[in-house]
Design an enzyme around this catalytic site. Structure first.
Site, PDB file in Angstrom:
ATOM      1  NE  ARG A 115     -10.605   3.388  24.117  1.00  0.00           N
ATOM      2  CZ  ARG A 115     -10.849   3.950  25.298  1.00  0.00           C
ATOM      3  NH1 ARG A 115     -11.359   3.229  26.295  1.00  0.00           N
ATOM      4  NH2 ARG A 115     -10.634   5.228  25.488  1.00  0.00           N
ATOM      5  CB  SER A 149      -7.074   7.379  20.557  1.00  0.00           C
ATOM      6  OG  SER A 149      -7.676   8.258  21.460  1.00  0.00           O
ATOM      7  CD  GLU A 189      -8.763   3.533  20.720  1.00  0.00           C
ATOM      8  OE1 GLU A 189      -8.032   3.964  21.615  1.00  0.00           O
ATOM      9  OE2 GLU A 189      -9.869   4.027  20.450  1.00  0.00           O
TER      10      GLU A 189
END
Ligand code: EPU
Length: 340
Positions: A164, A238, A334
């Site tokens: 990520r 998320s 995130e």
């Protein structure tokens, strides 16, 4: 180029947070971007680049310029015996692009079906799902350097992709605007059905030798059953990253919590699903006023109506605190949290 003033950003972020931006530029092609870079970026020190707005949390009115990259288009660049090089312009909706690839029998991105957001944002956090990461099929990208207005090409190795993350989230954060992304896709593609839920879907539907279209259907089915649709329930997927801890820490945790799920990560490290940690601290399905934790996936914070960014952040901080107290693990968001 469209220029708007004092505009609500509610339609432009999947959390559905109603904040205002002082100025917004909607940029329709790469020339508009290079022509307008001085007005859009240099005149005001504060600016933000917005793609699909699906991984962002605004916590207050935005006092600078919002630059919405809205140039669309997909072009096949080259076809060899085994591969196709294909370009998506930055404002193209990601899933529209994946659908185009699948319909043209180009394999690779089907496991990344139905992820909200724009193609231009996809390399920034190296989007990933169901055993595939963007970097696996990425070839290169073109981006405009904000300081000079010049276009530069980045090859894969220059992007420093990680879990990520990429160079555009680290060393080159806020230095470039991604204009288009090129992928190298397979004509004779090896299906990736390793993820348990995909395999279960295929078995249930008696699909023995799945085509990439079947994998796309499976992924859409799984995502729809586990993740809320931002059209009906504001969210940004998320909220937290899955934490990565050392094997030594993991052993200690495993003694205390024998059921803790874990996945191997880089050598000596273990990735723990944040959803599990959050569920174990009792937050799954929680709701207070306008904010809550999705009842089918504890990793997703939702806006039940007219939540503001502060309420979402408040809940995220409480979750973080509980997970830290119980497991000694610090969750990291995130989602990109914006304060101006
Ligand atoms: N789990 C729970 N409770 C929950 C959710 C998850 O106990 O409420 C546990 C279960 O043990 C489950 C495990 O967590 O087996 C893993 O859950 P899941 O397969 O749903 O995946 P994830 O780790 O929660 C990641 C990505 C998702 C991606 C899926 C599928 C992150 C932070 N999230 O989620 O990506 O779709 O894997 O590959 O890496 C996103 O990044 O926005 C996103 C949705």
């Amino acid at each position: 180029m469209e220029k708007l003033t004092n505009i609500s950003l509610k339609p432009y972020n999947s959390f559905g947070i109603d904040v205002k931006a002082r100025k917004m530029f909607i940029i329709k092609d790469i020339y508009e971007l290079t022509d307008s870079f001085e007005t859009a970026f240099a005149s005001d020190k504060t600016w933000i680049i917005l793609g699909g707005g699906s991984n962002i949390l605004f916590t207050e009115d935005y006092n600078g310029n919002v630059i919405k990259i809205d140039f669309k288009g997909i072009q096949v660049l080259d076809i060899t015996a085994e591969h196709v090089y294909i370009r998506a312009n930055a404002g193209e909706e990601w899933d529209n692009f994946v659908n185009f690839c699948v319909e043209n029998n180009l394999g690779g991105l089907e496991n990344l079906s139905y992820i909200p957001g724009s193609a231009g944002a996809s390399p920034i956090q190296n989007i990933g799902a169901y055993g595939v990461e963007l970097k696996d099929f990425f070839h290169s990208l073109e981006a405009m350097e904000i300081a000079t207005g010049t276009i530069k090409r980045f090859k894969k190795a220059e992007c420093n992709f990680g879990y990520r993350t990429s160079v555009f989230k680290t060393a080159l954060k806020n230095k470039y605007v991604i204009c288009s992304v090129i992928f190298k896709l397979d004509l004779n593609h090896k299906i990736n059905r390793g993820y348990k839920a995909i395999d279960e879907y295929l078995t249930q539907n008696k699909i023995n030798s799945p085509a990439i279209g079947d994998i796309r259907k499976a992924i859409i089915h799984i995502r729809k059953s586990k993740l809320p649709d931002p059209k009906y329930l504001g969210n940004a997927g998320s909220f937290f990253k899955n934490p990565v801890i050392s094997k030594k820490c993991f052993k200690e945790l495993k003694n205390k919590f024998p059921n803790i799920p874990a996945f191997n990560d880089k050598k000596g490290y273990i990735k723990i699903p944040a959803g599990w940690l959050i569920e174990q601290t009792g937050w799954k399905g929680y709701r207070k006023g306008n904010v809550g934790v999705y009842d089918k996936q504890a990793l997703v914070i939702v806006n039940h109506g007219s939540a503001n960014g502060g309420e979402v952040l408040g809940l995220a901080n409480m979750i973080k605190q509980s997970v830290y107290e119980k497991f000694g693990i610090k969750l990291e968001p995130e989602v990109n949290i914006i304060k101006s």
